[in-house]
Design a protein around this motif. Sequence first.
Motif, PDB file in Angstrom:
ATOM      1  N   GLY A  54       0.829  -1.206   0.000  1.00  0.00           N
ATOM      2  CA  GLY A  54       0.000   0.000   0.000  1.00  0.00           C
ATOM      3  C   GLY A  54       0.858   1.249   0.000  1.00  0.00           C
ATOM      4  N   VAL A  55       0.329   2.321   0.568  1.00  0.00           N
ATOM      5  CA  VAL A  55       1.001   3.622   0.604  1.00  0.00           C
ATOM      6  C   VAL A  55       1.414   3.927   2.043  1.00  0.00           C
ATOM      7  CG1 VAL A  55       0.690   6.109   0.272  1.00  0.00           C
ATOM      8  CG2 VAL A  55      -0.233   4.508  -1.409  1.00  0.00           C
ATOM      9  N   MET A 100       0.298   1.975   6.957  1.00  0.00           N
ATOM     10  CA  MET A 100       0.080   1.838   5.528  1.00  0.00           C
ATOM     11  C   MET A 100      -1.395   2.042   5.193  1.00  0.00           C
ATOM     12  SD  MET A 100       3.080   1.068   4.195  1.00  0.00           S
ATOM     13  CE  MET A 100       2.724   0.339   2.595  1.00  0.00           C
ATOM     14  N   ILE A 101      -1.636   2.805   4.131  1.00  0.00           N
ATOM     15  CA  ILE A 101      -2.974   2.932   3.567  1.00  0.00           C
ATOM     16  C   ILE A 101      -3.152   1.805   2.561  1.00  0.00           C
ATOM     17  CG2 ILE A 101      -4.488   4.364   2.152  1.00  0.00           C
ATOM     18  CD1 ILE A 101      -3.033   6.817   3.291  1.00  0.00           C
ATOM     19  N   GLN A 139      -3.627   0.719   8.196  1.00  0.00           N
ATOM     20  CA  GLN A 139      -3.030  -0.328   9.019  1.00  0.00           C
ATOM     21  C   GLN A 139      -1.916   0.316   9.848  1.00  0.00           C
ATOM     22  OE1 GLN A 139      -4.197  -3.479   9.054  1.00  0.00           O
ATOM     23  NE2 GLN A 139      -5.637  -3.244   7.366  1.00  0.00           N
ATOM     24  N   ALA A 140      -2.216   0.636  11.095  1.00  0.00           N
ATOM     25  CA  ALA A 140      -1.259   1.341  11.956  1.00  0.00           C
ATOM     26  C   ALA A 140      -0.339   0.339  12.641  1.00  0.00           C
ATOM     27  CB  ALA A 140      -2.002   2.173  12.998  1.00  0.00           C
ATOM     28  N   PHE A 141       0.973   0.457  12.389  1.00  0.00           N
ATOM     29  CA  PHE A 141       1.910  -0.456  13.038  1.00  0.00           C
ATOM     30  C   PHE A 141       2.813   0.231  14.055  1.00  0.00           C
ATOM     31  CE2 PHE A 141       3.700   0.337   8.678  1.00  0.00           C
ATOM     32  CZ  PHE A 141       4.744   1.176   9.039  1.00  0.00           C
ATOM     33  N   VAL A 175      -5.234  -2.144  13.607  1.00  0.00           N
ATOM     34  CA  VAL A 175      -3.916  -2.412  14.179  1.00  0.00           C
ATOM     35  C   VAL A 175      -3.612  -3.882  13.930  1.00  0.00           C
ATOM     36  CG1 VAL A 175      -2.497  -2.431  16.256  1.00  0.00           C
ATOM     37  CG2 VAL A 175      -4.207  -0.620  15.938  1.00  0.00           C
ATOM     38  N   PRO A 176      -2.767  -4.188  12.961  1.00  0.00           N
ATOM     39  CA  PRO A 176      -2.514  -5.596  12.620  1.00  0.00           C
ATOM     40  C   PRO A 176      -1.770  -6.332  13.726  1.00  0.00           C
ATOM     41  CG  PRO A 176      -1.060  -4.135  11.384  1.00  0.00           C
ATOM     42  CD  PRO A 176      -2.032  -3.258  12.091  1.00  0.00           C
ATOM     43  N   ASP A 177      -2.021  -7.624  13.813  1.00  0.00           N
ATOM     44  CA  ASP A 177      -1.316  -8.464  14.778  1.00  0.00           C
ATOM     45  C   ASP A 177       0.113  -8.725  14.312  1.00  0.00           C
ATOM     46  OD1 ASP A 177      -3.489  -8.733  16.512  1.00  0.00           O
ATOM     47  OD2 ASP A 177      -4.308 -10.416  15.370  1.00  0.00           O
ATOM     48  N   PHE A 178       0.911  -9.243  15.225  1.00  0.00           N
ATOM     49  CA  PHE A 178       2.272  -9.620  14.880  1.00  0.00           C
ATOM     50  C   PHE A 178       2.581 -10.981  15.501  1.00  0.00           C
ATOM     51  CE2 PHE A 178       2.428  -6.851  18.624  1.00  0.00           C
ATOM     52  CZ  PHE A 178       3.101  -7.649  19.536  1.00  0.00           C
TER      53      PHE A 178
END
Length: 228
Positions: A54-55, A100-101, A139-141, A175-178
């Motif tokens: 993404g961006v 990422m957007i 998607q905030a990391f 907020v994606p998992d890791f």
Amino acid sequence: EQAKRHPPAPPDRGDSISWALRGNLPRTIEPMLSAPAAEPFDSPSHIYEVIWDGVRAMIFIERREVRVQDRYGRDITTRYPELQAMTSNVNGSGVVLDGMIVCLDDAGKPDFPLLHRRLSVPDDHDSALLAKEAPITFQAFDILFRSGISVMDEPLRRRKNLLRQVARMPGTLAVPDFVEREGVAFFEATRQHGLEGIIAKDRDGRYSPGKRNRTWLTMKVFQKTEFV
């Protein structure tokens, strides 16, 4: 006495990250960059995340307003009008998020050709129309500021906890998992699902704006085929 009457002028708030006081965010922040890794690896001192196709963007949330910056420091707020809803996805103000957007397909995978339609629109009117046809999520990391105070010197493990405390989901914000420790197996899983790859991050690493740092290591999937 004269110094009291004529105190030194403060620096320009927009030009210095260190000047950002509570509720006064910097104008721009250069994103931290990763270095390539030779191959996937397991490590108890790293976490592993998916590389989103993404961006790259920074989201500034201050006084109920949202400002969006791309990786080159350009203001792209009007290109993604639905990100204004993130004021209700975040607890508090004076927050800066790195992420990422992306546009997601029906299977929940990043769909860059769909996102590319959002990148090529000529004006704000078309951006608003495409927001319905090709909706995006952020998607905030990472989190860089909370309540107007920089947390970039905090270790990543603490920043991840702060990010979870700040984010309200579901919504435009995700907020994606890791994964912890098992980088090799996670890399193979991303390959099987047709994803771009993974990034390994040092759990105790600080955020270094504008620098390519080996505390972030990318491992990309390269699809192979035979041909004549």
